[in-house]
Design an enzyme around this catalytic site. Structure first.
Site, PDB file in Angstrom:
ATOM      1  CD  GLU A 296       4.530  -6.394   5.418  1.00 15.15           C
ATOM      2  OE1 GLU A 296       3.756  -6.186   6.357  1.00 15.15           O
ATOM      3  OE2 GLU A 296       5.443  -7.244   5.467  1.00 15.15           O
TER       4      GLU A 296
ATOM      5  NE  ARG B  47      -0.769  -0.681  12.852  1.00 21.68           N
ATOM      6  CZ  ARG B  47      -0.812  -1.983  12.844  1.00 21.68           C
ATOM      7  NH1 ARG B  47      -1.964  -2.577  12.885  1.00 21.68           N
ATOM      8  NH2 ARG B  47       0.272  -2.702  12.791  1.00 21.68           N
TER       9      ARG B  47
ATOM     10  CG  ASP C 238       3.160  -3.069   8.558  1.00 23.20           C
ATOM     11  OD1 ASP C 238       2.977  -2.149   9.376  1.00 23.20           O
ATOM     12  OD2 ASP C 238       3.841  -4.079   8.812  1.00 23.20           O
TER      13      ASP C 238
ATOM     14  NE  ARG D 232       0.637 -11.343  13.116  1.00 19.44           N
ATOM     15  CZ  ARG D 232      -0.684 -11.444  13.237  1.00 19.44           C
ATOM     16  NH1 ARG D 232      -1.199 -12.291  14.102  1.00 19.44           N
ATOM     17  NH2 ARG D 232      -1.467 -10.686  12.515  1.00 19.44           N
TER      18      ARG D 232
ATOM     19  CB  CYS E 205      -2.514 -12.326   5.938  1.00 17.94           C
ATOM     20  SG  CYS E 205      -1.036 -11.336   5.823  1.00 17.94           S
TER      21      CYS E 205
ATOM     22  CG  HIS F   6       1.589  -6.808  20.645  1.00 19.68           C
ATOM     23  ND1 HIS F   6       1.756  -7.987  19.966  1.00 19.68           N
ATOM     24  CD2 HIS F   6       2.584  -6.002  20.248  1.00 19.68           C
ATOM     25  CE1 HIS F   6       2.805  -7.891  19.191  1.00 19.68           C
ATOM     26  NE2 HIS F   6       3.327  -6.694  19.336  1.00 19.68           N
TER      27      HIS F   6
END
Lengths: 587, 93
Positions: A435, A469, A459, A300, A506, A193
Site C-alpha cells: 500500500e 481522500r 492507501d 481488520r 483487498c 467508516h
C-alpha cells in the site's frame, strides 16, 4: 423546510423509517464559578445526573442482543460500579463546594485528575482504563446538560434511520441491525467508516448529505435511497408508494444474486479467481459465508481494540481468531496485524499528536515501537492457527527491513511460546499489504521473503497520487483508475508471480463490479471485498472470458488519463452488465 | 484483624476489571476491607479509591480485613489474587 437532499450512495438499498438523531455534541466544559447560594442546586443536579446515567446503562444492558451480551455487560457493570461509588459522589461534591464551581466543571476536573495521575504511571497501565473513565465522564456531562439527549445507538427504537454528523467506529460497533434500518450522515465519503459499516451490515446509507440535520426532527418519517443517494424527509403518500416499490425490487435482485453466490468465481473459459471477504469481527464470518466468500482475505483486527476500549489480552486475541478460523474452515483467513494510527485512532492506544499522521507513527511502525501490544497479537494468531488455516499479514510495509523485522518478531514469539510450553502452529504463511509506493517499487525484493501480497488500494491510491481522500478540496483527484495505480498493480502482480507469490487486491476497488474484469486481466489472483459486494462481482466474473478481461486490461493501460480509462471501462462494462453496474456502489 | 501481602502478576497491573472483581468480592462481606500500597490506603469497596492507588504490574500490596467474617473474606480475596483478580466465571474460554 427542505425535504429532499442528495448525498453519496454509500450502501445500496431503500430504507423507510423514522429519524433517530445521534447527538453527541458535547460542549467544551469551562471553569465557571458560581455564587455560594447556587452550590446546593449544583450538588443536586450532579446527584440526579448520576442517577440518570445509571438508569441509562441499565436500559442499554436490558436491550443488549444475546451475542454481544457477555462482553458488553461486563463493561456496563464496571461503569455502574464506578457510578455507584460514594467516593465519586464525595469527591465531586467536595470540588463543587470548595471551589464554588459548576457540577460539569467539577466532574471534568475530577476525572481529569485521575487521567493525569494514570498518565504519570505510564505504559500499558493507563490505556486499560482511560477510555472507561472518559465514557463515564461524558455520560454524566450529557445528563447534566439541558434536556439530556440521546447519545447512544443502542437506544434507537425499532425502524430507526440514524441521522448524524458522522458515526465513529466505537459507535458503529454497537449497531443493532434489528432496529436500525438506515443511515444518513452529513459528513463522510464512500470509504469513510460509516459507509464501510453500513455496507457490512447491509443497511442502506447515504453519506455526505449536507443539510439534513438542520431540517430533521427526532422521529420524522424519512426515506433513505442508498442506490441513488437521496434522502427524503416527511415523504408524500405517492413517494412512499414509489419507494416501497423500489425497496421490493431491490430486495428481489439481492435474493436472486444471493441464490447464485455459492457458485465459484470461474469465467466461462475456466479461469478461476479466489473471492474472499473483508471482515471486522468474528460475527462478520456468517455474513461472509452467506454471500459466497471462499475465505477471509482481510480481517481488520483494530475493532477488537475499539470494542474493548483497551488493549486486548493475548487470550482475547486467541478467542477471536480461533472463532474465525473454525467458522471459515476449510477456507483460510488472513489476519492483518493492527493498523492503528493515521486517521484510525482508538481510545485504547495513547498516541502522541502528530503533524502528519498518515505519514507518521501508524500500523507496523507503531507495532515496532509498542512491541508488547504487537507480540500479544502475534502470539494469539500463532495459537489460534491450531484451529484452522490462518495467515499473518503485515500492514504498511515500506521496505524489506520492516518485513524482516516483523518476521523476526514472529520467531521471537514462537520461541517464547515454546519456552512457556504453549501449543501453536509454527508453519503459518506470512504476507504483506502493498500500500506504499516504495513497497510496490521493491515488490521483487519483498517477494522472496513472503508468501503472498495483498494490494491495499485505498492507501496505495492515497500515497501514489498524494491525495488525502478525506479532504474535500482535493478528494476529486482520488481515482482508482489513475494510470499510475493500474501500472503499479500490474508491476506488483508481475513481480509476485516471478517468485510464485500470490497477489490479491483487498481495497474498496476489489468489490467494484466495474473493475472486476480489469483486475482479472491485470493478473490478480484474489479479490477480497466487503461481503455484500461478492455476489455481483462473482456474477460478472462468471459470465466473462479470460481473453476479454486481458483485452480490457491492456486497453486500459494504453490511456493517458484516469478520465479516459473510466469512460472506456464504464462503456464496456455497462453494456455487458447493465444491472450490476447500475446498483454498483461507486457510480 | 487479618492481613496478607500479595503481588500483582497481571501485566497491566490492577486494571479496571481486576478492581471490579476485588470490589465485588469485598462488598459481599461485612468486614471492612482495606488495600494498602506503599504508604497509601484505600477502601476495598471503592473502585475510585483503588484506582487512585495506581497499582502497576509487579507491585506488592497488603490486603486487610477486619470484622465478623474477616477469615472468610480473606480466604476469598487470596483466592482471587491467586487467579490474577479474574473471577473464575470470567476466565477466557
Amino acid at each position: 423546510m427542505r425535504r429532499v437532499f442528495t448525498g453519496i450512495n454509500a450502501s445500496p438499498g431503500i430504507a423507510i423509517g423514522r429519524a433517530f438523531i445521534l447527538s453527541r455534541t458535547l460542549q467544551r466544559v469551562e471553569r465557571k464559578t458560581i455564587p455560594e447560594k447556587r452550590v446546593p442546586k449544583q450538588v443536586k443536579a450532579f446527584l440526579s445526573a448520576i442517577k440518570k446515567s445509571m438508569k441509562e446503562i441499565e436500559t442499554i444492558r436490558a436491550r443488549l442482543g444475546a451475542d454481544k451480551a457477555k462482553e458488553l455487560s461486563t463493561v456496563l457493570d464496571t461503569h455502574i460500579m464506578l457510578l455507584q461509588d460514594d467516593a465519586l459522589r464525595n469527591d465531586v461534591i467536595k470540588i463543587i463546594e470548595e471551589q464554588k464551581v459548576t457540577a460539569s466543571w467539577a466532574v471534568s476536573e475530577h476525572v481529569g485528575r485521575f487521567n493525569k495521575m494514570l498518565a504519570n504511571l505510564g505504559g500499558e497501565y493507563l490505556s486499560t482504563r482511560v477510555a472507561d473513565l472518559n465514557d463515564i465522564k461524558n455520560r454524566i456531562l450529557r445528563n447534566l446538560g439541558p434536556g439530556g439527549g440521546i447519545c447512544c445507538l443502542d437506544e434507537a427504537p425499532e425502524g430507526s434511520v440514524v441521522v448524524a454528523q458522522d458515526i465513529n467506529p466505537s459507535e458503529a460497533v454497537q449497531i443493532n441491525t434489528a432496529r436500525i434500518v438506515g443511515f444518513v450522515t452529513e459528513l463522510g465519503s464512500k470509504t469513510s467508516h460509516s459507509a464501510i459499516i453500513a455496507k457490512a451490515h447491509e443497511i442502506p446509507a447515504v453519506v455526505g448529505a449536507t443539510g439534513v440535520l438542520q431540517n430533521v426532527k427526532q422521529g420524522t418519517r424519512m426515506i433513505v435511497d442508498g442506490i441513488d443517494g437521496k434522502v427524503i424527509l416527511s415523504p408524500t403518500r405517492k413517494q412512499l408508494a414509489e419507494y416501497e416499490n423500489k425497496r421490493q425490487s431491490y430486495k428481489y435482485y439481492v435474493i436472486e444474486l444471493l441464490s447464485a453466490a455459492d457458485l465459484p468465481a470461474e469465467s466461462r473459459d475456466g479461469f478461476r479467481l479466489a473471492i474472499e471477504a473483508n471482515i471486522e469481527s468474528p460475527a462478520d464470518v456468517k455474513t461472509a459465508l452467506r454471500h459466497g466468500a471462499a475465505g477471509i482475505g482481510l480481517y481488520r483486527t483494530e475493532y477488537l481494540f475499539i470494542r474493548e476500549g483497551r488493549i486486548p489480552t493475548q487470550e482475547e486475541h486467541l478467542a477471536s481468531y480461533k472463532q474465525v478460523a473454525e467458522e471459515i474452515a476449510p477456507h483460510s483467513a488472513t489476519i492483518r496485524t493492527i493498523d492503528i494510527g493515521g486517521e484510525k485512532l482508538v481510545d485504547a492506544v495513547e498516541m502522541p499528536p502528530q503533524r502528519n499522521p498518515a505519514l507518521g507513527l501508524r500500523a507496523i511502525r507503531l507495532c515496532f515501537s509498542r512491541r508488547e501490544i504487537f507480540k500479544n497479537q502475534i502470539k494469539g494468531i500463532l495459537r489460534a492457527g491450531l484451529h484452522g488455516n490462518l495467515k499473518i499479514m503485515f500492514p504498511m510495509i515500506s521496505g524489506i527491513e520492516e518485513l524482516k523485522k516483523g518476521k523476526a518478531i514472529i520467531e521471537e514469539c514462537k520461541k517464547e511460546l515454546r519456552k512457556a510450553h504453549v501449543d501453536f502452529n509454527a508453519d503459518m504463511e506470512v504476507g504483506i499489504m502493498i500500500e506504499i509506493p516504495s513497497a510496490a517499487l521493491t515488490a521483487d525484493i519483498l517477494a522472496p521473503e513472503c508468501d503472498f501480497f495483498s494490494i491495499g488500494t485505498n492507501d496505495l491510491i492515497q500515497y501514489s497520487i498524494a491525495i488525502d481522500r478525506a479532504n474535500e478540496e482535493v478528494a476529486y483527484l482520488y481515482n482508482p483508475l489513475h494510470p499510475a495505480v493500474l501500472r503499479t498493480i500490474k508491476m506488483v502482480v508481475e513481480a509476485g508471480h516471478r517468485h510464485k507469490v500470490r497477489v490479491g487486491v483487498c481495497g474498496e476497488m476489489a468489490g467494484e463490479p466495474l473493475y472486476a474484469l480489469m483486475l482479472m486481466g491485470l493478473g490478480v489472483d484474489e479479490l477480497s471485498m466487503n461481503p455484500v459486494a461478492i455476489p455481483a462481482v462473482k456474477k460478472v466474473i462468471r459470465s466473462s472470458r479470460l481473453c476479454e478481461s486481458l483485452k480490457i486490461a491492456s486497453k486500459a493501460l494504453g490511456f493517458q488519463t484516469a478520465d479516459e480509462i473510466e469512460a472506456y471501462i464504464y462503456n464496456v462494462m455497462s453494456k455487458r452488465y447493465p444491472q450490476e453496474i447500475a446498483t454498483s456502489l461507486f457510480f | 484483624m487479618r492481613e496478607e501481602q500479595v503481588t500483582i502478576k497481571d501485566e497491566f497491573g490492577m486494571h479496571l476489571r481486576s478492581i471490579m472483581s476485588l470490589v465485588e468480592v469485598a462488598k459481599s462481606f461485612k468486614s471492612e476491607i482495606v488495600v494498602q500500597f506503599g504508604d497509601e490506603i484505600a477502601d476495598g469497596k471503592s473502585p475510585w479509591a483503588l484506582l487512585a492507588l495506581g497499582i502497576i504490574a509487579g507491585s506488592k500490596i497488603t490486603l486487610r480485613a477486619e470484622g465478623d467474617d474477616e477469615n472468610e473474606a480473606m480466604a476469598k480475596l487470596l483466592q482471587l489474587a491467586e487467579n490474577n483478580f479474574i473471577r473464575p466465571e470470567e476466565s477466557p474460554r
